[in-house]
Scaffold this motif. Sequence first.
Motif, short mmCIF file in Angstrom:
data_model
loop_
_atom_site.label_atom_id
_atom_site.label_comp_id
_atom_site.label_asym_id
_atom_site.label_seq_id
_atom_site.Cartn_x
_atom_site.Cartn_y
_atom_site.Cartn_z
N THR A 43 40.40 35.75 39.21
CA THR A 43 40.47 37.20 39.29
C THR A 43 41.84 37.71 38.88
N LEU A 44 41.81 38.79 38.10
CA LEU A 44 43.02 39.49 37.69
C LEU A 44 43.03 40.87 38.34
N LEU A 45 44.20 41.34 38.67
CA LEU A 45 44.36 42.69 39.20
C LEU A 45 44.96 43.53 38.09
N VAL A 46 44.28 44.61 37.75
CA VAL A 46 44.69 45.43 36.62
C VAL A 46 44.96 46.84 37.12
N ASN A 47 46.18 47.32 36.89
CA ASN A 47 46.54 48.70 37.21
C ASN A 47 46.68 49.45 35.89
N ILE A 48 46.01 50.60 35.81
CA ILE A 48 46.11 51.44 34.62
C ILE A 48 46.55 52.83 35.04
N LYS A 49 47.64 53.28 34.46
CA LYS A 49 48.12 54.64 34.66
C LYS A 49 47.67 55.46 33.46
N ALA A 51 47.37 58.42 30.84
CA ALA A 51 48.29 59.37 30.22
C ALA A 51 47.85 60.78 30.59
N GLY A 52 48.77 61.70 30.53
CA GLY A 52 48.40 63.10 30.75
C GLY A 52 48.94 63.67 32.04
N ARG A 53 48.68 64.94 32.20
CA ARG A 53 49.24 65.69 33.33
C ARG A 53 48.52 65.44 34.65
N GLN A 54 47.32 64.87 34.60
CA GLN A 54 46.56 64.70 35.84
C GLN A 54 47.08 63.56 36.70
N LYS A 55 47.85 62.66 36.12
CA LYS A 55 48.51 61.57 36.84
C LYS A 55 47.54 60.70 37.64
N TYR A 56 46.48 60.24 36.96
CA TYR A 56 45.54 59.30 37.59
C TYR A 56 46.07 57.89 37.46
N ASP A 57 45.81 57.10 38.49
CA ASP A 57 46.25 55.71 38.57
C ASP A 57 45.07 54.90 39.10
N PHE A 58 44.63 53.88 38.35
CA PHE A 58 43.44 53.11 38.70
C PHE A 58 43.80 51.65 38.95
N ASP A 59 43.21 51.08 39.98
CA ASP A 59 43.34 49.65 40.25
C ASP A 59 41.96 49.03 40.11
N PHE A 60 41.88 48.02 39.24
CA PHE A 60 40.64 47.30 39.01
C PHE A 60 40.83 45.83 39.39
N SER A 61 39.76 45.23 39.84
CA SER A 61 39.69 43.80 40.04
C SER A 61 38.77 43.25 38.95
N VAL A 62 39.30 42.36 38.12
CA VAL A 62 38.53 41.80 37.01
C VAL A 62 38.35 40.31 37.30
N ARG A 63 37.11 39.95 37.60
CA ARG A 63 36.81 38.56 37.97
C ARG A 63 35.98 37.90 36.88
N TYR A 64 36.43 36.73 36.46
CA TYR A 64 35.66 35.95 35.49
C TYR A 64 34.52 35.25 36.21
N VAL A 65 33.29 35.63 35.87
CA VAL A 65 32.10 34.98 36.42
C VAL A 65 31.97 33.60 35.79
N ASP A 66 32.23 33.52 34.49
CA ASP A 66 32.30 32.27 33.74
C ASP A 66 33.25 32.52 32.57
N SER A 67 33.26 31.64 31.60
CA SER A 67 34.23 31.77 30.50
C SER A 67 33.94 32.97 29.59
N ARG A 68 32.77 33.59 29.72
CA ARG A 68 32.39 34.70 28.86
C ARG A 68 32.26 36.03 29.58
N GLU A 69 31.79 36.00 30.81
CA GLU A 69 31.40 37.23 31.51
C GLU A 69 32.42 37.61 32.58
N VAL A 74 36.21 48.62 40.91
CA VAL A 74 37.27 49.61 41.10
C VAL A 74 37.80 49.41 42.51
N ALA A 75 39.09 49.12 42.63
CA ALA A 75 39.69 48.88 43.94
C ALA A 75 40.28 50.15 44.53
#
Length: 115
Positions: A43-49, A51-69, A74-75
Amino acid sequence: MASDEQLNIPQEDLVQAWQQMLPQRLNSGDSTVVSADAADPRTLLVNIKAAGRQKYDFDFSVRYVDSREIDIQVADVEKDGQTTDERSEVPQQLIADYRRHLHECAQSLHHFTHT
């Protein structure tokens, strides 16, 4: 439905690959930080800020089910530094967009994750 193709990439190598590739997939002005999930080597933790005036900040958990999927969860969603309801229209649109970018990033790294 997971296949038998387990992910056999060291987590830090995966973090580095995502940190290099994901910014190329995001919208201009968005920024991201990718880190390892200490509790799960797939699992990787991905934070995305956003762009723009609304100042949204997202935290995602990205888990590899296997080597492809990958499985994306959304955390957390913040607006201007405060936790916000992710079910409203603007965050939902951004979440859908970022999910697509996360899947595109995983696909572009398929040569790296598929051993």
